[in-house]
Motif scaffolding. Structure first.
Motif, PDB file in Angstrom:
ATOM      1  N   SER A 107      35.748  -6.602   5.346  1.00 59.30           N
ATOM      2  CA  SER A 107      36.918  -5.754   5.599  1.00 59.30           C
ATOM      3  C   SER A 107      38.201  -6.582   5.523  1.00 59.30           C
ATOM      4  CB  SER A 107      36.802  -5.110   6.972  1.00 59.30           C
ATOM      5  OG  SER A 107      36.909  -6.110   7.957  1.00 59.30           O
ATOM      6  N   VAL A 108      39.307  -5.846   5.562  1.00 60.94           N
ATOM      7  CA  VAL A 108      40.625  -6.477   5.500  1.00 60.94           C
ATOM      8  C   VAL A 108      40.793  -7.496   6.629  1.00 60.94           C
ATOM      9  CG1 VAL A 108      43.065  -5.940   5.941  1.00 60.94           C
ATOM     10  CG2 VAL A 108      41.772  -4.631   4.231  1.00 60.94           C
ATOM     11  N   ILE A 109      40.461  -7.072   7.858  1.00 60.47           N
ATOM     12  CA  ILE A 109      40.691  -7.987   8.988  1.00 60.47           C
ATOM     13  C   ILE A 109      39.758  -9.205   8.900  1.00 60.47           C
ATOM     14  CG2 ILE A 109      39.170  -6.764  10.620  1.00 60.47           C
ATOM     15  CD1 ILE A 109      41.448  -7.574  12.730  1.00 60.47           C
ATOM     16  N   GLU A 110      38.546  -8.990   8.404  1.00 63.27           N
ATOM     17  CA  GLU A 110      37.627 -10.130   8.261  1.00 63.27           C
ATOM     18  C   GLU A 110      38.139 -11.128   7.219  1.00 63.27           C
ATOM     19  OE1 GLU A 110      34.197  -7.731   7.623  1.00 63.27           O
ATOM     20  OE2 GLU A 110      33.415  -8.102   9.632  1.00 63.27           O
ATOM     21  N   LYS A 117      39.090 -19.531  10.673  1.00 67.59           N
ATOM     22  CA  LYS A 117      37.855 -20.088  11.236  1.00 67.59           C
ATOM     23  C   LYS A 117      37.993 -21.556  11.680  1.00 67.59           C
ATOM     24  CE  LYS A 117      35.627 -21.308   6.935  1.00 67.59           C
ATOM     25  NZ  LYS A 117      34.661 -21.033   5.923  1.00 67.59           N
ATOM     26  N   HIS A 118      38.990 -22.255  11.156  1.00 64.99           N
ATOM     27  CA  HIS A 118      39.188 -23.640  11.613  1.00 64.99           C
ATOM     28  C   HIS A 118      40.192 -23.737  12.764  1.00 64.99           C
ATOM     29  CE1 HIS A 118      36.909 -25.430   8.353  1.00 64.99           C
ATOM     30  NE2 HIS A 118      37.503 -24.570   7.532  1.00 64.99           N
ATOM     31  N   SER A 119      40.709 -22.605  13.206  1.00 62.70           N
ATOM     32  CA  SER A 119      41.771 -22.683  14.225  1.00 62.70           C
ATOM     33  C   SER A 119      41.177 -22.964  15.604  1.00 62.70           C
ATOM     34  CB  SER A 119      42.576 -21.387  14.246  1.00 62.70           C
ATOM     35  OG  SER A 119      42.009 -20.476  15.148  1.00 62.70           O
ATOM     36  N   GLN A 126      41.860 -14.988  18.057  1.00 66.30           N
ATOM     37  CA  GLN A 126      41.843 -14.920  16.586  1.00 66.30           C
ATOM     38  C   GLN A 126      42.024 -13.478  16.118  1.00 66.30           C
ATOM     39  OE1 GLN A 126      38.650 -16.891  14.524  1.00 66.30           O
ATOM     40  NE2 GLN A 126      38.905 -18.787  15.680  1.00 66.30           N
ATOM     41  N   GLU A 127      41.322 -12.560  16.800  1.00 66.56           N
ATOM     42  CA  GLU A 127      41.411 -11.154  16.411  1.00 66.56           C
ATOM     43  C   GLU A 127      42.836 -10.625  16.639  1.00 66.56           C
ATOM     44  OE1 GLU A 127      38.087  -8.986  16.737  1.00 66.56           O
ATOM     45  OE2 GLU A 127      39.044  -7.014  16.612  1.00 66.56           O
ATOM     46  N   LYS A 142      45.156  -0.417   8.263  1.00 69.75           N
ATOM     47  CA  LYS A 142      44.069  -0.494   7.279  1.00 69.75           C
ATOM     48  C   LYS A 142      43.145  -1.686   7.534  1.00 69.75           C
ATOM     49  CE  LYS A 142      46.076   2.488   3.988  1.00 69.75           C
ATOM     50  NZ  LYS A 142      46.714   2.762   2.717  1.00 69.75           N
ATOM     51  N   ALA A 143      43.175  -2.185   8.779  1.00 74.60           N
ATOM     52  CA  ALA A 143      42.410  -3.391   9.124  1.00 74.60           C
ATOM     53  C   ALA A 143      40.923  -3.255   8.798  1.00 74.60           C
ATOM     54  CB  ALA A 143      42.594  -3.713  10.607  1.00 74.60           C
TER      55      ALA A 143
END
Ligand SMILES: Nc1ncnc2c1ncn2[C@@H]1O[C@H](COP(=O)(O)OP(=O)(O)OP(=O)(O)O)[C@@H](O)[C@H]1O
Ligand SMILES: [Mg+2]
Length: 353
Positions: A107-110, A117-119, A126-127, A142-143
């Motif tokens: 999806s868009v948010i993914e 992922k490195h943060s 993160q979300e 449209k997430a």
């Protein structure tokens, strides 16, 4: 002047292909200040993409030094930092391309989360961050969509959100609007300008569309055969283009070319076609009138246009100047003296390309 955020000194990139040596970038010096929207234009193969790959640290130059945000990465044929550091720093430079390179299975948010992922943030944070980024690019609603369910312009917005995930100070756009229709192109350009204004993002905009540069850039560099042949503030380059290629880009508005093609310009006698570029605050109509009044030289206007560059009006006129050699020379001098840049248009092949 502030310290440049991007500082390229005598950068060259050479590729060896069998026996062939390609000088993709040759001795480039480029200083980009924080908050610039720097347009880099040039025809295909000019070396634009190779040049920006040295900025985002994907391409080691064969010669010269690359400094980004105060860190020297390449100098004297040496990488100045460890491979790991290079990788980390690379994340601080956002990049968007013509092809959006989204993960179509997610999806868009993914797609945005993938870049986080490195943060150091935990999952919830993160979300939250991904949603904030989507809001910033106008896509929060449209997430949960998948990329195929979005228009090209929306997909490019997702890639912008993803490029901003690690709070870069610099965003490089390599032909990011080339696959979009004019309306989506303008929306993406306006979004880049908004990010520039609101979060102080420095933008490097590679394009072969002059209209894109005019819309958002404050500075411009023109590349040809690996070299920067002209650079500076957008208005200065527009008002006083020094190189032939720059004049082509500046004067090459499609509307002008279409109009001029309608005239029979092959049988001019005692007449010459000139392109005049001037500060739009000057009233040029009176310059044409003065030309007649003071020098008795007639000029007929074939095409005229005023456009706004970085908020300032810039005018372009194509005129036929009539009269004997000396009169035409006197006319050019008169126009130059009145701060009008005059270019004789004698090679019309470029219109037909
Ligand atoms: N990895 C490589 N190996 C060999 N030659 C290369 C490589 N990358 C680029 N080149 C050559 O370097 C020159 C400049 O290429 P580059 O992609 O930087 O141009 P560009 O201005 O981005 O063009 P376009 O507008 O088509 O994207 C070209 O002649 C290209 O073929
Ligand atoms: Mg390219």
């Amino acid at each position: 002047m502030a310290q440049p955020i991007i500082d390229l000194n005598n950068v060259s990139v050479t590729f060896k292909q069998g026996k062939e040596v390609v000088h993709a970038v040759q001795d480039v010096n480029l200083q980009i200040q924080p908050g610039d929207v720097y347009g880099i234009v040039g025809y295909s193969g000019a070396g634009k993409s190779t040049l920006v790959r040295t900025i985002n640290l994907l391409q080691q130059p064969s010669e010269g030094s690359v400094t980004v945000d105060g860190d020297i990465f390449f100098k004297d044929h040496q990488q100045q930092v460890s491979k790991k550091e290079l990788q980390t720093k690379r994340r601080n430079i956002g990049m968007i391309f013509q092809h959006f390179n989204l993960l179509n299975e997610t999806s868009v948010i993914e797609n945005v989360l993938f870049a986080l992922k490195h943060s150091d943030l935990d999952e919830d944070a993160q979300e939250k961050k991904a949603l904030e980024l989507l809001e910033l690019v106008g896509l929060k609603d449209k997430a949960d969509f998948y990329p195929v369910q979005l228009s090209g312009g929306e997909q490019q917005r997702v890639s912008i959100a993803r490029a901003l995930a690690n709070d870069p100070k610099i965003l490089i756009s390599d032909e990011a609007t080339s696959a979009l229709d004019p309306q989506n192109t303008n929306q993406i350009l306006d979004l880049l300008k908004k990010l520039n204004r609101e979060i102080g993002l420095t933008v490097v905009l590679i394009t072969h569309e002059m209209d894109a540069v005019k819309r958002v850039a404050n500075k411009i560099a023109v590349m040809e055969h690996g070299k920067i042949i002209e650079k500076g503030k957008l208005q200065d380059v527009f008002l006083r283009p020094k190189q032939e290629l720059t004049r082509q880009f500046v004067g090459g508005s499609l509307a002008a070319i279409d109009t001029l093609k309608a005239f029979d310009l092959d049988h001019l006698e005692d007449e010459e076609l000139f392109q005049l570029v001037y500060n739009g605050n000057n009233v040029t109509q009176s310059i044409i009138v003065e030309l007649y009044r003071q020098l008795n030289v007639e000029a007929s206007i074939l095409y005229g246009n005023v456009e706004v560059l970085s908020g300032q009006p810039v005018g372009t006129l194509f005129v036929i100047v009539k009269g004997a050699d000396e009169q035409r020379q006197a006319a050019v001098k008169f126009l130059n003296d009145n701060n009008v840049t005059v270019t004789k248009v004698d090679d019309r092949r470029i219109w037909n390309e």
